[in-house]
Design a protein around this motif. Structure first.
Motif, PDB file in Angstrom:
ATOM      1  N   LEU A 189       0.801  -1.230   0.000  1.00 33.53           N
ATOM      2  CA  LEU A 189       0.000   0.000   0.000  1.00 33.53           C
ATOM      3  C   LEU A 189       0.830   1.276   0.000  1.00 33.53           C
ATOM      4  CD1 LEU A 189      -3.113  -0.745   2.219  1.00 33.53           C
ATOM      5  CD2 LEU A 189      -2.701  -1.211  -0.195  1.00 33.53           C
ATOM      6  N   GLY A 190       1.912   1.310   0.742  1.00 30.42           N
ATOM      7  CA  GLY A 190       2.780   2.488   0.699  1.00 30.42           C
ATOM      8  C   GLY A 190       2.237   3.702   1.425  1.00 30.42           C
ATOM      9  N   HIS A 191       1.271   3.507   2.329  1.00 27.93           N
ATOM     10  CA  HIS A 191       0.790   4.622   3.150  1.00 27.93           C
ATOM     11  C   HIS A 191       0.312   4.051   4.486  1.00 27.93           C
ATOM     12  CE1 HIS A 191      -3.447   3.518   2.633  1.00 27.93           C
ATOM     13  NE2 HIS A 191      -3.211   3.362   1.351  1.00 27.93           N
ATOM     14  N   SER A 192       0.021   4.940   5.441  1.00 30.18           N
ATOM     15  CA  SER A 192      -0.338   4.500   6.789  1.00 30.18           C
ATOM     16  C   SER A 192      -1.804   4.753   7.124  1.00 30.18           C
ATOM     17  CB  SER A 192       0.545   5.219   7.820  1.00 30.18           C
ATOM     18  OG  SER A 192       0.387   6.629   7.715  1.00 30.18           O
ATOM     19  N   ASN A 193      -2.622   4.996   6.124  1.00 31.85           N
ATOM     20  CA  ASN A 193      -4.032   5.324   6.381  1.00 31.85           C
ATOM     21  C   ASN A 193      -4.927   4.095   6.572  1.00 31.85           C
ATOM     22  OD1 ASN A 193      -3.390   8.002   6.332  1.00 31.85           O
ATOM     23  ND2 ASN A 193      -4.215   8.393   4.289  1.00 31.85           N
ATOM     24  N   LEU A 194      -4.330   2.904   6.458  1.00 27.84           N
ATOM     25  CA  LEU A 194      -5.025   1.678   6.847  1.00 27.84           C
ATOM     26  C   LEU A 194      -4.233   1.098   8.018  1.00 27.84           C
ATOM     27  CD1 LEU A 194      -7.314  -0.359   6.317  1.00 27.84           C
ATOM     28  CD2 LEU A 194      -5.755  -1.561   4.760  1.00 27.84           C
ATOM     29  N   PRO A 195      -4.469   1.582   9.242  1.00 27.66           N
ATOM     30  CA  PRO A 195      -3.623   1.212  10.384  1.00 27.66           C
ATOM     31  C   PRO A 195      -3.801  -0.238  10.797  1.00 27.66           C
ATOM     32  CG  PRO A 195      -5.488   2.531  11.111  1.00 27.66           C
ATOM     33  CD  PRO A 195      -5.519   2.545   9.608  1.00 27.66           C
ATOM     34  N   SER A 196      -2.823  -0.732  11.524  1.00 29.96           N
ATOM     35  CA  SER A 196      -2.849  -2.131  11.957  1.00 29.96           C
ATOM     36  C   SER A 196      -4.079  -2.462  12.787  1.00 29.96           C
ATOM     37  CB  SER A 196      -1.579  -2.439  12.762  1.00 29.96           C
ATOM     38  OG  SER A 196      -0.433  -2.362  11.941  1.00 29.96           O
ATOM     39  N   ILE A 197      -4.488  -1.541  13.643  1.00 25.86           N
ATOM     40  CA  ILE A 197      -5.646  -1.827  14.483  1.00 25.86           C
ATOM     41  C   ILE A 197      -6.908  -1.980  13.631  1.00 25.86           C
ATOM     42  CG2 ILE A 197      -6.088   0.615  14.946  1.00 25.86           C
ATOM     43  CD1 ILE A 197      -6.721  -2.434  17.260  1.00 25.86           C
ATOM     44  N   ALA A 198      -6.969  -1.281  12.496  1.00 21.60           N
ATOM     45  CA  ALA A 198      -8.124  -1.438  11.605  1.00 21.60           C
ATOM     46  C   ALA A 198      -8.165  -2.850  11.023  1.00 21.60           C
ATOM     47  CB  ALA A 198      -8.073  -0.398  10.486  1.00 21.60           C
ATOM     48  N   LEU A 199      -7.016  -3.365  10.614  1.00 25.67           N
ATOM     49  CA  LEU A 199      -6.963  -4.728  10.084  1.00 25.67           C
ATOM     50  C   LEU A 199      -7.325  -5.740  11.166  1.00 25.67           C
ATOM     51  CD1 LEU A 199      -3.710  -4.508   7.926  1.00 25.67           C
ATOM     52  CD2 LEU A 199      -6.072  -4.468   7.114  1.00 25.67           C
ATOM     53  N   THR A 200      -6.839  -5.504  12.385  1.00 30.10           N
ATOM     54  CA  THR A 200      -7.127  -6.421  13.493  1.00 30.10           C
ATOM     55  C   THR A 200      -8.613  -6.441  13.815  1.00 30.10           C
ATOM     56  OG1 THR A 200      -4.914  -6.079  14.422  1.00 30.10           O
ATOM     57  CG2 THR A 200      -6.603  -6.944  15.903  1.00 30.10           C
ATOM     58  N   VAL A 201      -9.232  -5.269  13.888  1.00 25.19           N
ATOM     59  CA  VAL A 201     -10.659  -5.204  14.205  1.00 25.19           C
ATOM     60  C   VAL A 201     -11.486  -5.810  13.066  1.00 25.19           C
ATOM     61  CG1 VAL A 201     -12.612  -3.646  14.585  1.00 25.19           C
ATOM     62  CG2 VAL A 201     -10.443  -3.264  15.784  1.00 25.19           C
ATOM     63  N   PHE A 202     -11.112  -5.519  11.823  1.00 21.77           N
ATOM     64  CA  PHE A 202     -11.836  -6.108  10.693  1.00 21.77           C
ATOM     65  C   PHE A 202     -11.777  -7.635  10.768  1.00 21.77           C
ATOM     66  CE2 PHE A 202     -12.471  -7.627   6.383  1.00 21.77           C
ATOM     67  CZ  PHE A 202     -13.542  -6.848   5.950  1.00 21.77           C
ATOM     68  N   ALA A 203     -10.586  -8.157  11.057  1.00 21.55           N
ATOM     69  CA  ALA A 203     -10.455  -9.612  11.183  1.00 21.55           C
ATOM     70  C   ALA A 203     -11.281 -10.128  12.354  1.00 21.55           C
ATOM     71  CB  ALA A 203      -8.987  -9.988  11.367  1.00 21.55           C
ATOM     72  N   PHE A 250     -15.240   4.432  20.056  1.00 25.53           N
ATOM     73  CA  PHE A 250     -15.975   3.926  18.888  1.00 25.53           C
ATOM     74  C   PHE A 250     -15.705   4.734  17.613  1.00 25.53           C
ATOM     75  CE2 PHE A 250     -18.495   3.037  22.723  1.00 25.53           C
ATOM     76  CZ  PHE A 250     -18.521   1.655  22.673  1.00 25.53           C
ATOM     77  N   THR A 251     -14.511   5.274  17.495  1.00 23.27           N
ATOM     78  CA  THR A 251     -14.161   6.105  16.344  1.00 23.27           C
ATOM     79  C   THR A 251     -13.887   5.254  15.103  1.00 23.27           C
ATOM     80  OG1 THR A 251     -11.891   6.091  17.175  1.00 23.27           O
ATOM     81  CG2 THR A 251     -13.225   8.039  17.656  1.00 23.27           C
ATOM     82  N   SER A 252     -13.998   5.883  13.931  1.00 28.90           N
ATOM     83  CA  SER A 252     -13.645   5.204  12.681  1.00 28.90           C
ATOM     84  C   SER A 252     -12.139   5.032  12.612  1.00 28.90           C
ATOM     85  CB  SER A 252     -14.129   6.008  11.477  1.00 28.90           C
ATOM     86  OG  SER A 252     -13.646   5.422  10.274  1.00 28.90           O
ATOM     87  N   LEU A 253     -11.711   3.847  12.222  1.00 26.50           N
ATOM     88  CA  LEU A 253     -10.282   3.552  12.118  1.00 26.50           C
ATOM     89  C   LEU A 253      -9.745   3.752  10.713  1.00 26.50           C
ATOM     90  CD1 LEU A 253     -10.303   0.312  14.303  1.00 26.50           C
ATOM     91  CD2 LEU A 253      -9.484   2.580  14.985  1.00 26.50           C
ATOM     92  N   VAL A 254     -10.623   4.070   9.761  1.00 22.38           N
ATOM     93  CA  VAL A 254     -10.198   4.258   8.375  1.00 22.38           C
ATOM     94  C   VAL A 254     -10.661   5.611   7.848  1.00 22.38           C
ATOM     95  CG1 VAL A 254     -10.004   1.808   7.807  1.00 22.38           C
ATOM     96  CG2 VAL A 254     -12.220   2.953   7.572  1.00 22.38           C
ATOM     97  N   ALA A 255     -10.871   6.549   8.750  1.00 25.19           N
ATOM     98  CA  ALA A 255     -11.385   7.859   8.348  1.00 25.19           C
ATOM     99  C   ALA A 255     -10.420   8.608   7.432  1.00 25.19           C
ATOM    100  CB  ALA A 255     -11.688   8.701   9.590  1.00 25.19           C
ATOM    101  N   LYS A 256      -9.131   8.301   7.520  1.00 27.49           N
ATOM    102  CA  LYS A 256      -8.143   9.010   6.708  1.00 27.49           C
ATOM    103  C   LYS A 256      -7.974   8.423   5.309  1.00 27.49           C
ATOM    104  CE  LYS A 256      -5.359  10.738  10.588  1.00 27.49           C
ATOM    105  NZ  LYS A 256      -4.001  10.779  11.204  1.00 27.49           N
ATOM    106  N   LEU A 257      -8.573   7.259   5.065  1.00 25.01           N
ATOM    107  CA  LEU A 257      -8.467   6.652   3.730  1.00 25.01           C
ATOM    108  C   LEU A 257      -9.179   7.514   2.698  1.00 25.01           C
ATOM    109  CD1 LEU A 257      -9.056   2.784   3.902  1.00 25.01           C
ATOM    110  CD2 LEU A 257      -7.040   3.954   3.031  1.00 25.01           C
ATOM    111  N   THR A 258      -8.455   7.941   1.667  1.00 26.12           N
ATOM    112  CA  THR A 258      -9.068   8.719   0.596  1.00 26.12           C
ATOM    113  C   THR A 258      -9.773   7.774  -0.379  1.00 26.12           C
ATOM    114  OG1 THR A 258      -7.135   8.612  -0.854  1.00 26.12           O
ATOM    115  CG2 THR A 258      -7.185  10.391   0.799  1.00 26.12           C
ATOM    116  N   GLU A 259     -10.613   8.336  -1.228  1.00 18.05           N
ATOM    117  CA  GLU A 259     -11.300   7.515  -2.228  1.00 18.05           C
ATOM    118  C   GLU A 259     -10.291   6.854  -3.164  1.00 18.05           C
ATOM    119  OE1 GLU A 259     -14.513   6.633  -2.342  1.00 18.05           O
ATOM    120  OE2 GLU A 259     -14.567   7.665  -0.407  1.00 18.05           O
TER     121      GLU A 259
END
Length: 323
Positions: A189-203, A250-259
């Protein structure tokens, strides 16, 4: 080919462990320094491990600068110090020796240097506790006044939430698959806008264990990973990709992901799923692993090709007389 042995070897190679990084010793040294450096006026404190290290999902970073997340809980309420004031106390206690300390918005970061390069860093999340509620110190030196605050948090509840999703062999596979996905993210991906905690929670929400019930219940990490990747891509395709903390605040963990980044993630996931399908259909382990290594990097083991094995000269024992 499921390449299960290679996936397990890969996991052992990329995961962070106390033994591999000497984390326990380094954490203890830092906490001792904090205890010695804080003034007597500062309230007493306790600590706990948090983040991927506590959850067992940490992977060695590509640049070698791994991190340890530690929660520091001061025995005080939020009126005794502002969030920035208590972070400054921690800063001044630790900013000495071969450490380089900086106040980040969510934490105090301690960088340990090797020459002019950062060798590893420790993120200290600073909390106060009122009754049974935790509040994390947010803010840095140049933050606007309204951005310096004590924010409601539930760090231990998050660790428990992850730990309690699965048990036994299912949990082991769950942690392995998260680690594969995190390393894949780092490579692709080459960016940090999909943080590790987001992947962990999604899983934690969508992972489904996969074991071969007809073959001694052997794990099939490739299939479990493929199912999770397909779910993530489906969520993106449907415009329903939003991951929230399952605990306060309860915040969004992917709020910084652009379209554009979401579209890129869709493309990368499509490629990953395609390769996993190809590897599953492949009858040669060498060829299957070569394909997987293009997604997961050089640490993914590729066994010797059967053709190379068959062409290896063998010693010959001659018996009887020659003509």
């Amino acid at each position: 080919m499921y390449c299960q042995q290679q996936f397990k070897e890969y996991y052992e190679e990329i995961k962070i462990s106390d033994e591999k990084a000497g984390l326990r010793e380094k954490r203890t040294i830092l906490l001792d320094a904090l205890s010695a450096g804080l003034s007597e006026e500062v309230p007493t404190w306790t600590h706990f491990n948090q983040g991927s290290y506590a959850m067992g999902t940490g992977v060695m970073p590509l640049d070698g600068n791994y991190d340890i997340d530690v929660g520091i809980v001061f025995d005080m309420d939020s009126t005794e110090y502002t969030a920035l004031e208590i972070k400054k106390e921690v800063f001044f206690a630790l900013n000495k020796g071969n450490r380089s300390v900086e106040i980040k918005y969510p934490c105090v970061r301690v960088n340990y240097m090797k020459g002019s390069e950062v060798d590893f860093h420790v993120d200290l999340a600073i909390y106060c506790k009122e009754d049974n509620d935790y509040y994390i110190a947010k803010g840095k030196t140049n933050s606007d006044e309204d951005k310096i605050l004590w924010e409601d948090s539930a760090p231990k509840e998050l660790i428990d939430w992850v730990y309690e999703r699965f048990s036994g062999d299912d949990r082991k596979q769950f942690l392995r698959v998260i680690s594969y996905l995190k390393r894949w993210r780092d490579l692709k991906l080459g960016h940090s806008n999909l943080p590790s905690i987001a992947l962990t929670v999604f899983a934690g929400e969508y992972f489904v264990p996969n074991h071969d019930v007809f073959n001694d219940n052997k794990p099939r990490d490739l299939l479990a990973l493929k199912d999770l990747a397909e779910m993530m891509k489906n969520k993106l395709d449907w415009g329903m990709f939003d991951i929230h903390l399952p605990v306060s605040p309860f915040t969004s963990l992917v709020a910084k992901l652009t379209e554009l980044q979401k579209e890129n993630l869709q493309d990368k996931l499509e490629c990953l799923i395609s390769v996993l399908n190809e590897a599953q259909s492949e009858t040669d382990t060498h060829k299957a692993c070569k394909k997987l290594a293009k997604q997961f990097g050089d640490e993914f083991p590729v066994p010797e090709a059967e053709a190379a094995k068959s062409n290896t000269p063998r010693s010959v024992t001659v018996t009887g007389s020659s003509a």
